[in-house]
Every structure is written in structure tokens, then in C-alpha cells.
Design an enzyme around this catalytic site. Sequence first.
Site, PDB file in Angstrom:
ATOM      1  N   ASP A   1      -9.003   6.159  14.066  1.00 13.55           N
ATOM      2  CA  ASP A   1      -9.009   6.119  12.608  1.00 13.55           C
ATOM      3  C   ASP A   1      -9.434   4.729  12.117  1.00 13.55           C
ATOM      4  O   ASP A   1      -8.780   4.147  11.260  1.00 13.55           O
ATOM      5  CB  ASP A   1      -7.595   6.471  12.113  1.00 13.55           C
ATOM      6  CG  ASP A   1      -7.559   6.861  10.639  1.00 13.55           C
ATOM      7  OD1 ASP A   1      -8.626   7.203  10.093  1.00 13.55           O
ATOM      8  OD2 ASP A   1      -6.477   6.820  10.040  1.00 13.55           O
TER       9      ASP A   1
ATOM     10  N   ALA B   1       0.851  -1.187   0.000  1.00 15.10           N
ATOM     11  CA  ALA B   1       0.000   0.000   0.000  1.00 15.10           C
ATOM     12  C   ALA B   1       0.886   1.236   0.000  1.00 15.10           C
ATOM     13  O   ALA B   1       2.034   1.182   0.462  1.00 15.10           O
ATOM     14  CB  ALA B   1      -0.868   0.017   1.264  1.00 15.10           C
TER      15      ALA B   1
ATOM     16  N   LYS C   1       6.555  -0.516   7.522  1.00 17.00           N
ATOM     17  CA  LYS C   1       5.908   0.739   7.137  1.00 17.00           C
ATOM     18  C   LYS C   1       7.023   1.785   7.062  1.00 17.00           C
ATOM     19  O   LYS C   1       7.714   2.026   8.057  1.00 17.00           O
ATOM     20  CB  LYS C   1       4.863   1.080   8.202  1.00 17.00           C
ATOM     21  CG  LYS C   1       4.038   2.308   7.923  1.00 17.00           C
ATOM     22  CD  LYS C   1       2.798   2.326   8.841  1.00 17.00           C
ATOM     23  CE  LYS C   1       2.099   3.665   8.836  1.00 17.00           C
ATOM     24  NZ  LYS C   1       0.867   3.665   9.628  1.00 17.00           N
TER      25      LYS C   1
ATOM     26  N   ALA D   1       0.428   5.500   0.731  1.00 16.69           N
ATOM     27  CA  ALA D   1      -0.390   6.686   1.007  1.00 16.69           C
ATOM     28  C   ALA D   1       0.536   7.889   1.122  1.00 16.69           C
ATOM     29  O   ALA D   1       1.741   7.770   0.880  1.00 16.69           O
ATOM     30  CB  ALA D   1      -1.187   6.473   2.284  1.00 16.69           C
ATOM     31  N   SER D   2      -0.015   9.048   1.491  1.00 13.72           N
ATOM     32  CA  SER D   2       0.826  10.242   1.423  1.00 13.72           C
ATOM     33  C   SER D   2       1.957  10.244   2.452  1.00 13.72           C
ATOM     34  O   SER D   2       3.030  10.760   2.186  1.00 13.72           O
ATOM     35  CB  SER D   2      -0.019  11.500   1.564  1.00 13.72           C
ATOM     36  OG  SER D   2      -0.900  11.378   2.638  1.00 13.72           O
ATOM     37  N   ILE D   3       1.734   9.637   3.600  1.00 10.80           N
ATOM     38  CA  ILE D   3       2.791   9.663   4.616  1.00 10.80           C
ATOM     39  C   ILE D   3       3.752   8.481   4.505  1.00 10.80           C
ATOM     40  O   ILE D   3       4.949   8.633   4.653  1.00 10.80           O
ATOM     41  CB  ILE D   3       2.172   9.711   6.040  1.00 10.80           C
ATOM     42  CG1 ILE D   3       1.492  11.066   6.256  1.00 10.80           C
ATOM     43  CG2 ILE D   3       3.224   9.461   7.105  1.00 10.80           C
ATOM     44  CD1 ILE D   3       0.984  11.310   7.642  1.00 10.80           C
ATOM     45  N   ALA D   4       3.202   7.293   4.221  1.00 13.45           N
ATOM     46  CA  ALA D   4       4.061   6.108   4.272  1.00 13.45           C
ATOM     47  C   ALA D   4       3.718   5.108   3.183  1.00 13.45           C
ATOM     48  O   ALA D   4       2.648   5.178   2.578  1.00 13.45           O
ATOM     49  CB  ALA D   4       3.901   5.437   5.629  1.00 13.45           C
ATOM     50  N   GLN D   5       4.648   4.188   2.940  1.00 14.68           N
ATOM     51  CA  GLN D   5       4.297   3.029   2.121  1.00 14.68           C
ATOM     52  C   GLN D   5       4.706   1.756   2.842  1.00 14.68           C
ATOM     53  O   GLN D   5       5.626   1.760   3.651  1.00 14.68           O
ATOM     54  CB  GLN D   5       4.829   3.171   0.703  1.00 14.68           C
ATOM     55  CG  GLN D   5       6.208   2.740   0.399  1.00 14.68           C
ATOM     56  CD  GLN D   5       6.545   3.114  -1.058  1.00 14.68           C
ATOM     57  OE1 GLN D   5       6.236   4.213  -1.540  1.00 14.68           O
ATOM     58  NE2 GLN D   5       7.195   2.207  -1.762  1.00 14.68           N
ATOM     59  N   VAL D   6       3.946   0.673   2.563  1.00 10.82           N
ATOM     60  CA  VAL D   6       4.097  -0.553   3.343  1.00 10.82           C
ATOM     61  C   VAL D   6       4.588  -1.697   2.446  1.00 10.82           C
ATOM     62  O   VAL D   6       4.040  -1.922   1.365  1.00 10.82           O
ATOM     63  CB  VAL D   6       2.739  -0.931   3.983  1.00 10.82           C
ATOM     64  CG1 VAL D   6       2.842  -2.259   4.733  1.00 10.82           C
ATOM     65  CG2 VAL D   6       2.257   0.163   4.935  1.00 10.82           C
TER      66      VAL D   6
END
Length: 423
Positions: A271, A113, A134, A115-120
Amino acid sequence: MGAVTNGIKGAFRVGQTLSVLGRTGLNWVRGDRPPTPKLLRQTFENLGATYIKLGQFIASSPTFFPKEYVEEFQYCLDKTPSLPFGVIKRIIREELGRPIDQVYSEIDPVALASASIAQVHAAKLVTGEDVVIKVQKPGVENILLTDLNFLYLSARILETLAPKLSWTSLSGIVEEIQQTMMEECDFIKEANNLKVFREFLLNTHNDDATVPRVYEQCSTRRILTMERFYGVPLTDLDSIRGFSKDPERTLITAMNTWFASLTQCEFFHADVHAGNLMVLKDGRVGFIDFGIVGRIRPDTWQAVSDFISAIMVGNFDGMADAMIRIGVTRRTVRVDELSADLQRLYRQMDRMVPDDVPYEMGQAEDDVNNILMDMVKVGESHGLHFPREFALLLKQFLYFDRYVHILAPEMDVFMDERLTMLH
Ligand SMILES: Nc1ncnc2c1ncn2[C@@H]1O[C@H](COP(=O)(O)OP(=O)(O)OP(=O)(O)O)[C@@H](O)[C@H]1O
């Protein structure tokens, strides 16, 4: 040197934002007419992290914003193209402070995955365990810091959408979003949250829910290595049926666990959207992504409970007293004055809803929102501000409400005895 680079980066970010805004037409920023919901959503997606969170905040605040924006922003997605694996490997290497192959025997170069802050990324430890890493994207913290320049702009956007809210509370909301995001950039905090939640599950003898185990020896501020979960998101009904005979039961477990954490854990997961609750292959519910958590002090809970009781019996002094205990203020608020204003609000409402007009579907919900909104306004006019924890709580209730619709449409949450925390 650091300050100079930050200054340059900041200026660059300002320029970038202005150019995105320019493409969508700057006029509305100066206040004439709000942009259409779709245009505003696309603009936010183009502007990246901070604005995406702002969009998600709008999506989760039907009390504050017009319906068409709340609906459009449900689609405000935080999905960004993943960075090349080379960049990711470099970050992992730097953070570990030793060669990668001393820690991981393999890392999947294709991200699970992004997203704007991190990738996994999925990986395997040299000791054999399946994990995910992460990885925080480079420069994210900087972007957030320089976006602080746009606190004013964001508050201005919100002001055009929600003219009912005061400038102080709008600026407060934006500042809090920023602060939450900065916290999300510290994976040591997230690792700690995972550990605390794990302990909470242990202490409450909850074997039906779980959180990923953290591997501290390979986790830092910018990388987080944790147990890999195999499963599907809670809302994917068809796939859930493969793992769980009773999806309704699974949802109830998730909700009971979350409600129990409100009082028995030092924080609640703030969240729990679709992707952050997984149904695992063995049928357990997996909570992931503890980047955003909310904390409510025990005395505030007491005040909330007193507030509800006071509403039930129509005790205005009681409502005022509880509101003052929930809110935050630097002024001294007088119970009798607030109480009188609340009573006036009630009288107005009585006049507004004639008994003989038939009630339409959905109207009750809108009314509750409006009443809450008006109460918040009355509180604000006395100098009271309500902690952001309440917006976070409300958001979770809305998520659960949506899950119930999808997974257990027949369920009555107020009557179902399997839901322990609501009774
Ligand atoms: N322990 C895990 N096991 C398996 N998959 C995981 C795990 N942790 C994260 N993932 C996958 O990576 C995705 C993103 O992880 P996470 O939610 O922690 O990151 P995020 O950047 O905060 O994303 P978002 O903003 O979408 O919540 C998850 O939706 C899930 O698909």
C-alpha cells in the site's frame, strides 16, 4: 448476548447501506445500467470502509475496469471526520489497562490524520520519546463483519463494471478485499510487520530507508504506538526539495528498497501510496503503514520469471506450464490444452494488429492490459485462479509509475542503472 448485539448491529448496517443506495437510486443494482463513475464513487464514500477499499481496488485495476471508472476512483478518498478526543482517550485507557499518564506525558488532542479504520495522534512517552498513536475506531471490525452480507452486492456492482470477469473471480476479489481489511484491524500484526521490515533493512545494510520503531509495551490489537517521523509525503515535490537536494535519488532509494523487499523480505509493502512514503528531515525515506502486505512464495517467483522468459521466446508450452505453477486450482490443468489456447490467442492478436496502422500514444499500455486480461481469461477457462498478490503487485507498479512521472519525468526506468532491481 454478544451474538444478539451483533445481530442487531448487523441489521442496522444493512438498513444503513440500503438507505444510502436508495438515495442514489437502486435500479442499477438490479442490473439495468451502471451508475455514472462520479455517482458510484460518492456512493462508495458514503457507505464507508469496505466500499472505499473496493473503490480503491477499482482505481488500481485498469486491467479489469473501464477507464472512466478507474480515473474517477483515483479520487476515492479515505478521509473521515475524526472522533472526539474523549472517545479516543477512553480507548487508549482501556487498551493500556492502566492510567494514560503512566505511559504518555502528553497526547495532542487534534488528530494528525483520520481515516475509516483508524485515527492518528501525536504524543510523547513519559520516557521522553516523540511518538504517534494509531487508534482503531470503535466498532470497525463489526462493520466489516456485517458488510460481509454485502459480498454479493459488491460482486454484483463489479460485475456490471467488468463483464469480462467471471462470477467466481469477482466474488474472490471481494472476499479478498474483506479479508485484507480484517487483517488491517489487528495492529499486533502491523507491529510485527514493522519489526520484520526493520530487520530486513538491517540485514541488507540499508541506511537510506527506515520504518518507525514500535513501542510494544503500549501497543495492542487496537492501539499502535510508534516512533514519530518528521517529514513530507514523497509526492510533495516542493517540500521535498527542502530536505533532499536530489528528489530523483530519493525516489530511486524508495524503489530500490521496495524491489529488494520482494525477494529479501518475507513480504512486500502492498500500500505504498503517496502518504505512506515520507521523506524525512535527514533525507532518509520513511516507510509507514504496514497494514496491508503481500507475500509471494519463492517458487511462484520462479514461475513468474519462467513465464516472462517463455513469452520472450514465444514458447507456448513454457507459458502454460508457468501459468499453472502461478495459478491456484482444484482441477488438474492440462499443459497441452492450455498451451494450444494461448497459441490461438496469439494468432488472433496477430490478425488484430495490422502493421501499417500508426500506433497512438497510450495504445501500447492498453494493449498490454488487454493481452494480460485475455491471458487471465484463458487461464480461468481452464479453472486457474490467480492469487490476489498479483493485483497488489500490479497496484504498486502503477504507484511507482506515477511517482516517476511526478518526481523524475526524464528518467527511463528500464535504462537507469541506479535502479538496481530492474537489471
Ligand atoms: N510514524 C509516523 N510518524 C508521523 N506521522 C505518521 C506516522 N504514522 C502515521 N502517520 C500519519 O498518519 C497518517 C495515517 O497513518 P496510516 O497510513 O498508518 O493510517 P491508515 O488509517 O492506514 O491511513 P491510510 O488508509 O491513509 O493509509 C499518515 O498518512 C501520516 O500522516
